[in-house]
Design an enzyme around this catalytic site. Structure first.
Site, mmCIF file in Angstrom:
data_model
loop_
_atom_site.group_PDB
_atom_site.id
_atom_site.type_symbol
_atom_site.label_atom_id
_atom_site.label_comp_id
_atom_site.label_asym_id
_atom_site.label_seq_id
_atom_site.Cartn_x
_atom_site.Cartn_y
_atom_site.Cartn_z
ATOM 1 N N ASN A 1 -10.553 -4.322 -1.104
ATOM 2 C CA ASN A 1 -10.548 -3.239 -2.088
ATOM 3 C C ASN A 1 -9.597 -3.537 -3.237
ATOM 4 O OD1 ASN A 1 -12.398 -1.295 -1.182
ATOM 5 N ND2 ASN A 1 -11.031 -0.678 0.467
ATOM 6 N N ARG B 1 0.838 -1.202 0.000
ATOM 7 C CA ARG B 1 0.000 0.000 0.000
ATOM 8 C C ARG B 1 0.878 1.260 0.000
ATOM 9 N NH1 ARG B 1 -4.936 1.797 4.141
ATOM 10 N NH2 ARG B 1 -5.032 3.938 3.399
ATOM 11 N N HIS C 1 -16.757 3.481 -4.261
ATOM 12 C CA HIS C 1 -15.891 4.651 -4.078
ATOM 13 C C HIS C 1 -16.096 5.691 -5.182
ATOM 14 C CE1 HIS C 1 -12.890 2.554 -1.143
ATOM 15 N NE2 HIS C 1 -14.144 2.513 -0.745
ATOM 16 N N TYR D 1 -14.877 10.146 -1.690
ATOM 17 C CA TYR D 1 -13.843 9.726 -2.643
ATOM 18 C C TYR D 1 -13.871 10.568 -3.912
ATOM 19 C CZ TYR D 1 -12.221 5.689 -0.040
ATOM 20 O OH TYR D 1 -11.643 4.889 0.904
ATOM 21 N N CYS E 1 -19.009 -2.259 1.207
ATOM 22 C CA CYS E 1 -18.159 -1.133 1.562
ATOM 23 C C CYS E 1 -18.761 -0.468 2.791
ATOM 24 C CB CYS E 1 -18.129 -0.146 0.396
ATOM 25 S SG CYS E 1 -17.083 1.280 0.694
#
Length: 434
Positions: A150, A96, A201, A251, A171
């Site tokens: 995700n 990440r 998102h 988002y 989500c």
């Protein structure tokens, strides 16, 4: 209904697991689980042991007849499962960090679920999840896969396209909307109806009804909107919100406030590190707490993690599928004919009636004209990226990035993609075959 219920959690060593265990304990009457299997990989065994022991203490304290098993043998866990919840992170938080930092070097937003970072996360995740699906097809073909991993929409679409498993994407963002509205109007969730339109998102709230009265108009004047700990706090442009006639997901700040968000990321990356680095610190603190042999409940600090309420969504969905409750939940499922400008197999985030046979998407009352182009552009990128993830085709990967609204130029995309693939080489064999 006295069938033994077996739930398998893939990525069981996640810091989120105690929240899921708490939800299963609280709702045992409606969802009488007898076995919970927490599954992880060898590299995550240390965390699995810590989280798993906390889960066992939580169940023991509840006095409920639930067995909690910990294993790194996925196939052993999957036999006869009813629900398989996925919350995995291929490459752990280190990957990440790459997703968030490499794009910044090229002047592009670095985020773990959207843009180039989201694409690399999808590349690492989709083949791993399709492997799990192969095991499920053999060992628990009737189980529901509830996917939290995700980018949830893309991952769920890939599972629906490339396997026979029944998969639903979830989500915590829609739950966050309800929490925000409950606090704002001081009413329980049952008295609120919010309509969601878009993708995971990338959704807009196009209707808000509280106690039978529409509140959308007054909410459009609220420039703060609802937000999340993992998205920087830039305020919305009020004229934009009014003219959209819908409340954008936080988002969407990455799309409507591109420059501000990029600047925010560059500054915070230089000062305090990326979101991944902050999360890594939070996780280390949480695992220190989890180690305490006297701790037998979910610690309050978990809410800082950014994924608060996810277990509410998971347990609620399991309960509804199990009991055929036919309540309305916001889920990621194939489009069918809901959005007429997308393909039927495109995964969308929309309100659904949840039945024992699965979710039935509800028709949307309003899709603002101004949002259709962005939904279509991002879905085009997603579908190209899914194909690239499965095939390992680099040209397709570049085409996907060139289609993403956050990527300024294909000449920026090409060297950025090359560096990201190289950095992730250990997790992306499909792109490095001779």
């Amino acid at each position: 209904m006295n069938k033994r219920l077996k739930i398998v959690v893939i990525g069981g060593g996640s810091s989120y697991t105690p929240e899921l265990i708490e939800g299963l304990i609280l709702h045992y009457k409606e969802l009488p689980v007898t076995e919970i299997w927490l599954v992880d990989i060898q590299e995550g065994k240390h965390k699995l042991d810590i989280v798993g022991k906390l889960a066992q203490r939580m169940v023991e304290k509840s006095g409920l007849p639930i067995e909690v098993h910990l294993t790194i043998n996925r196939r052993e866990a999957l036999v006869g499962a009813d629900f398989v919840s996925t919350q995995m992170r291929v490459g752990l938080l280190q990957a990440r960090i790459w997703d968030e930092t490499i794009p910044l070097k090229y002047g592009v937003i670095g985020q773990e679920t959207t843009g180039p970072g989201g694409m690399l996360k999808a590349f690492r995740t989709i083949p791993a999840l399709l492997d799990i699906c192969k095991d499920m097809e053999e060992l628990c073909p009737d189980a529901w896969m509830l996917n939290f991993t995700n980018p949830a929409g893309m991952v769920t679409e890939a599972v629906n396209k490339y396997s026979k498993i029944k998969a639903i994407g979830l989500c915590n963002a829609p739950t966050g909307v309800y929490k925000w509205l409950m606090e704002l109007y001081n009413v329980p969730a049952e008295q609120i109806y919010a309509e969601f339109v878009g993708l995971n998102h990338l959704h807009w709230v196009t209707q808000v009804v509280v106690n039978g009265q529409s509140k959308l108009e007054e909410l459009l004047g609220n420039s703060q909107g609802y937000s999340a700990k993992n998205v920087p706090q830039s305020e919305w442009n009020e004229s934009l919100i009014r003219s959209l006639g819908a409340i954008p997901s936080y988002y969407l700040k990455y799309f409507y406030l591109k420059q501000e968000m990029l600047q925010d990321q560059l500054e915070s990356s230089a000062k305090v590190g990326t979101r991944a680095e902050i999360v890594k610190q939070l996780e280390d603190e949480l695992f220190e707490l989890y180690k305490d042999p006297n701790l037998a409940e979910k610690p309050k600090q978990l809410e800082k993690r950014g994924g608060a309420y996810y277990s509410e969504a998971a347990v609620r969905l399991m309960k509804s599928l199990y009991n055929d409750t036919r309540d309305i939940q916001t889920l990621n499922i194939p489009n069918g004919r809901i959005l007429d400008f997308l393909a039927p197999d495109a995964c969308i985030e929309v309100n659904c009636l949840v039945t024992k046979q699965g979710p039935i998407p509800l028709a949307v009352s309003n899709v603002p004209f101004a949002v259709k182009g962005l939904i279509h552009a991002v879905k085009t990128y997603e579908q190209l990226a899914i194909e690239a993830a499965v095939s390992g085709n680099r040209d397709l990967a570049l085409l996907a990035l060139a289609n993403h609204p956050l990527v300024p130029s294909v000449n920026v995309a090409e060297p950025m993609l090359a560096e990201m693939l190289e950095q992730n080489k250990a997790f992306l064999p499909q792109f490095f075959q001779a």
